[in-house]
Write an enzyme that holds these catalytic residues in place. Structure first.
Site, PDB file in Angstrom:
ATOM      1  N   GLU A  11       0.690  -1.114  -0.093  1.00 51.44           N
ATOM      2  CA  GLU A  11      -0.057   0.099   0.129  1.00 51.44           C
ATOM      3  C   GLU A  11       0.776   1.245   0.033  1.00 51.44           C
ATOM      4  O   GLU A  11       0.617   2.417   0.656  1.00 51.44           O
ATOM      5  CB  GLU A  11      -0.810   0.050   1.137  1.00 51.44           C
ATOM      6  CG  GLU A  11      -1.902  -1.127   1.063  1.00 51.44           C
ATOM      7  CD  GLU A  11      -2.864  -1.098   2.363  1.00 51.44           C
ATOM      8  OE1 GLU A  11      -2.889  -0.254   3.241  1.00 51.44           O
ATOM      9  OE2 GLU A  11      -3.512  -2.226   2.414  1.00 51.44           O
ATOM     10  N   CYS A  12       2.010   1.300  -0.829  1.00 53.02           N
ATOM     11  CA  CYS A  12       2.909   2.359  -0.625  1.00 53.02           C
ATOM     12  C   CYS A  12       2.926   2.873  -2.333  1.00 53.02           C
ATOM     13  O   CYS A  12       2.465   2.015  -3.371  1.00 53.02           O
ATOM     14  CB  CYS A  12       4.263   1.788  -0.639  1.00 53.02           C
ATOM     15  SG  CYS A  12       5.584   2.795  -0.397  1.00 53.02           S
ATOM     16  N   GLY A  13       3.185   4.250  -2.184  1.00 55.94           N
ATOM     17  CA  GLY A  13       3.351   4.802  -3.308  1.00 55.94           C
ATOM     18  C   GLY A  13       4.389   4.274  -4.462  1.00 55.94           C
ATOM     19  O   GLY A  13       4.131   4.340  -5.706  1.00 55.94           O
ATOM     20  N   THR A  70       4.484   1.100  -4.431  1.00 57.82           N
ATOM     21  CA  THR A  70       4.327  -0.406  -4.899  1.00 57.82           C
ATOM     22  C   THR A  70       4.318  -0.654  -6.392  1.00 57.82           C
ATOM     23  O   THR A  70       4.359  -1.892  -6.711  1.00 57.82           O
ATOM     24  CB  THR A  70       2.659  -0.683  -4.224  1.00 57.82           C
ATOM     25  OG1 THR A  70       2.944  -0.206  -2.838  1.00 57.82           O
ATOM     26  CG2 THR A  70       2.360  -1.946  -4.530  1.00 57.82           C
TER      27      THR A  70
END
Length: 157
Positions: free
Chosen positions: A34-36, A38
Site C-alpha cells: 500500500e505504498c506509493g 508499490t
C-alpha cells in the site's frame, strides 16, 4: 558473515537457506502493498524475468515498518503480488527491517557501506555472487533505472 549465511521463511511458510542463491547476483528489496512505490513490483518482476537466466534474482521481503503500508498476512501479500503484478520472484515472510527489533538479515545489509537504517519501502540492496552487499539504492530509484541496470550488469560480469 555473508548474505548466504541466513535462513529465512518464504512467503508460503517454508524455511529457505539464502545459501541457495550462492553464485547469483541479487536485488534485495523491502516491499509493501500500500505504498506509493508499490507499482515498482512490475519493474522488479520484469528485471527478474529478463536477467534470471544470467544468474540474477530479485528477492522481496515485505515489511510493515513504514506507514503501516503492509498490513496483510503473508497469504494476502502473496495473492496481491501475484494477481496485481504477476510477481514470480521469490518473496519471503513479512519481517522488520528497521529499529531495535530489525531482523538479523537487515542488520547485516545495513552495516554495509553506506551504512544506516532503511529509509522507506522499496529500498534496494545489490548483493554480489559472494553474498556481500555491493550497492544500495533508495526507494526513488526505479527498478529499470539505468544506474541500477549498470550496477547489475557490472556484478554479473
Amino acid at each position: 558473515m555473508s548474505f548466504h549465511d541466513f535462513t529465512m521463511k518464504t512467503i508460503d511458510g517454508k524455511e529457505r537457506s539464502l545459501g541457495d542463491f550462492r553464485g547469483k547476483v541479487l536485488l534485495v528489496v523491502n516491499t509493501a502493498s500500500e505504498c506509493g512505490y508499490t507499482p515498482q513490483y512490475a519493474g522488479l518482476e520484469r528485471l527478474h524475468e529478463r536477467l534470471e537466466g544470467r544468474g540474477f534474482s530479485v528477492l522481496g521481503f515485505p515489511s510493515n515498518d513504514y506507514g503501516a503500508q503492509e498490513p496483510g498476512s503473508d497469504a494476502e501479500i502473496q495473492t496481491f503480488c501475484s494477481t496485481k503484478f504477476g510477481v514470480k520472484f521469490p518473496l519471503f515472510s513479512k519481517i522488520t527491517v528497521k529499529g531495535g527489533s530489525k531482523h538479523p538479515l537487515y542488520a547485516f545489509l545495513t552495516q554495509a557501506e553506506p551504512t544506516g537504517e532503511v529509509k522507506w519501502n522499496f529500498e534496494k540492496f545489490l548483493v554480489g555472487k559472494d553474498g556481500q552487499v555491493i550497492g544500495r539504492f533508495p526507494s526513488s530509484v526505479d527498478p529499470e533505472d539505468p544506474k541500477l541496470a549498470e550496477a547489475i550488469e557490472k556484478a554479473l560480469g
